[in-house]
Design an enzyme around this catalytic site. Structure first.
Site, PDB file in Angstrom:
ATOM      1  N   PHE A 147     119.785  46.373  68.086  1.00 45.54           N
ATOM      2  CA  PHE A 147     119.487  47.728  67.638  1.00 45.54           C
ATOM      3  C   PHE A 147     118.887  47.797  66.247  1.00 45.54           C
ATOM      4  O   PHE A 147     118.307  48.821  65.878  1.00 45.54           O
ATOM      5  CB  PHE A 147     120.719  48.642  67.734  1.00 45.54           C
ATOM      6  CG  PHE A 147     121.896  48.172  66.925  1.00 45.54           C
ATOM      7  CD1 PHE A 147     121.984  48.434  65.568  1.00 45.54           C
ATOM      8  CD2 PHE A 147     122.910  47.468  67.535  1.00 45.54           C
ATOM      9  CE1 PHE A 147     123.063  48.002  64.831  1.00 45.54           C
ATOM     10  CE2 PHE A 147     124.006  47.037  66.806  1.00 45.54           C
ATOM     11  CZ  PHE A 147     124.083  47.301  65.445  1.00 45.54           C
ATOM     12  N   ASP A 148     118.973  46.718  65.456  1.00 45.45           N
ATOM     13  CA  ASP A 148     118.396  46.775  64.111  1.00 45.45           C
ATOM     14  C   ASP A 148     118.313  45.365  63.534  1.00 45.45           C
ATOM     15  O   ASP A 148     119.051  44.473  63.944  1.00 45.45           O
ATOM     16  CB  ASP A 148     119.247  47.655  63.203  1.00 45.45           C
ATOM     17  CG  ASP A 148     118.554  48.039  61.899  1.00 45.45           C
ATOM     18  OD1 ASP A 148     117.318  47.856  61.793  1.00 45.45           O
ATOM     19  OD2 ASP A 148     119.241  48.523  60.985  1.00 45.45           O
ATOM     20  N   TYR A 154     131.022  52.693  63.914  1.00 48.33           N
ATOM     21  CA  TYR A 154     130.666  54.113  63.968  1.00 48.33           C
ATOM     22  C   TYR A 154     131.635  54.945  64.789  1.00 48.33           C
ATOM     23  O   TYR A 154     131.461  56.146  64.943  1.00 48.33           O
ATOM     24  CB  TYR A 154     129.236  54.274  64.494  1.00 48.33           C
ATOM     25  CG  TYR A 154     128.242  53.627  63.570  1.00 48.33           C
ATOM     26  CD1 TYR A 154     127.835  54.258  62.399  1.00 48.33           C
ATOM     27  CD2 TYR A 154     127.736  52.360  63.836  1.00 48.33           C
ATOM     28  CE1 TYR A 154     126.945  53.654  61.522  1.00 48.33           C
ATOM     29  CE2 TYR A 154     126.839  51.745  62.975  1.00 48.33           C
ATOM     30  CZ  TYR A 154     126.455  52.395  61.823  1.00 48.33           C
ATOM     31  OH  TYR A 154     125.578  51.792  60.969  1.00 48.33           O
ATOM     32  N   ILE A 203     129.321  50.504  56.890  1.00 51.94           N
ATOM     33  CA  ILE A 203     130.488  50.587  57.763  1.00 51.94           C
ATOM     34  C   ILE A 203     131.610  49.691  57.235  1.00 51.94           C
ATOM     35  O   ILE A 203     131.358  48.692  56.555  1.00 51.94           O
ATOM     36  CB  ILE A 203     130.122  50.234  59.226  1.00 51.94           C
ATOM     37  CG1 ILE A 203     129.559  48.828  59.346  1.00 51.94           C
ATOM     38  CG2 ILE A 203     129.178  51.276  59.815  1.00 51.94           C
ATOM     39  CD1 ILE A 203     129.279  48.376  60.776  1.00 51.94           C
ATOM     40  N   TYR A 227     120.176  40.753  57.926  1.00 47.83           N
ATOM     41  CA  TYR A 227     121.069  40.916  59.071  1.00 47.83           C
ATOM     42  C   TYR A 227     120.276  41.250  60.325  1.00 47.83           C
ATOM     43  O   TYR A 227     119.148  41.727  60.262  1.00 47.83           O
ATOM     44  CB  TYR A 227     122.070  42.049  58.813  1.00 47.83           C
ATOM     45  CG  TYR A 227     121.402  43.404  58.785  1.00 47.83           C
ATOM     46  CD1 TYR A 227     121.297  44.170  59.948  1.00 47.83           C
ATOM     47  CD2 TYR A 227     120.841  43.909  57.626  1.00 47.83           C
ATOM     48  CE1 TYR A 227     120.641  45.391  59.939  1.00 47.83           C
ATOM     49  CE2 TYR A 227     120.197  45.124  57.610  1.00 47.83           C
ATOM     50  CZ  TYR A 227     120.102  45.865  58.764  1.00 47.83           C
ATOM     51  OH  TYR A 227     119.447  47.070  58.751  1.00 47.83           O
ATOM     52  N   PHE A 247     127.031  41.378  64.350  1.00 45.02           N
ATOM     53  CA  PHE A 247     125.968  41.190  63.358  1.00 45.02           C
ATOM     54  C   PHE A 247     125.910  39.728  62.947  1.00 45.02           C
ATOM     55  O   PHE A 247     126.949  39.095  62.726  1.00 45.02           O
ATOM     56  CB  PHE A 247     126.249  42.002  62.085  1.00 45.02           C
ATOM     57  CG  PHE A 247     126.064  43.482  62.223  1.00 45.02           C
ATOM     58  CD1 PHE A 247     124.823  44.056  61.985  1.00 45.02           C
ATOM     59  CD2 PHE A 247     127.122  44.300  62.577  1.00 45.02           C
ATOM     60  CE1 PHE A 247     124.650  45.430  62.096  1.00 45.02           C
ATOM     61  CE2 PHE A 247     126.951  45.657  62.697  1.00 45.02           C
ATOM     62  CZ  PHE A 247     125.720  46.230  62.450  1.00 45.02           C
TER      63      PHE A 247
END
Length: 153
Positions: A83-84, A128, A102, A66, A145
């Site tokens: 962010f990731d 979140y 999540i 991802y 994502f």
């Protein structure tokens, strides 16, 4: 206050065009749209490639690659700041439907087949929420994502 502003704007426009200013009774009441808010509290799932392998279902151990970004509706492909990413680190594995990730992931990955790719647009309520996640994901952030299902056990 808002009516005065609209009336004043009409007066200015009339003065600039050389036309006579409208009377106060001629000014229609203007309804302004509510301020921009976060996206709907509904997960959006976009299949970019349909897989042909085993289907991911609740209770299965899934392995996914991802990349995650902040959701920005006006940005290219709606991708804000990244962010990731698991790309280059190896897939993330977790048991689907058990709350280990999540809610948007538990809901959005269910039904994918191995080899499939999806874009998940996840509202803050399924991510979140008002607490955010560290410095990278602010409170109330909607996320996007790109996910690829690598394996299901």
């Amino acid at each position: 206050m808002m009516r005065r502003f609209v009336f004043l704007a009409l007066l200015c426009a009339a003065g600039m065009s050389g036309a006579q200013a409208p009377s106060a009774s001629a000014v229609a009441e203007v309804q302004l749209a509510p301020p921009a808010t976060a996206m709907q509290d509904q997960l959006q799932v976009i299949d970019t490639k349909i897989g042909s392998g085993t289907e991911a279902s609740a209770g299965a151990q899934v392995f996914v690659n991802y990349t995650g970004w902040l959701y920005k509706p006006m940005a290219t492909k709606q991708h804000g700041r990244q962010f990731d990413s698991s790309v280059g680190r190896g897939p993330l594995d977790f048991r689907l439907g058990t709350g280990r990730v999540i809610k948007g992931w538990d809901q959005g990955i269910a039904g994918m087949k191995v080899g499939g790719k999806r874009t998940l647009i996840i509202p803050a309520a399924l991510a979140y929420g008002p607490r955010g996640a560290g410095e990278m994901i602010p409170p109330g952030a909607d996320l996007i994502f790109d996910v690829e299902l690598m394996e299901v056990k």
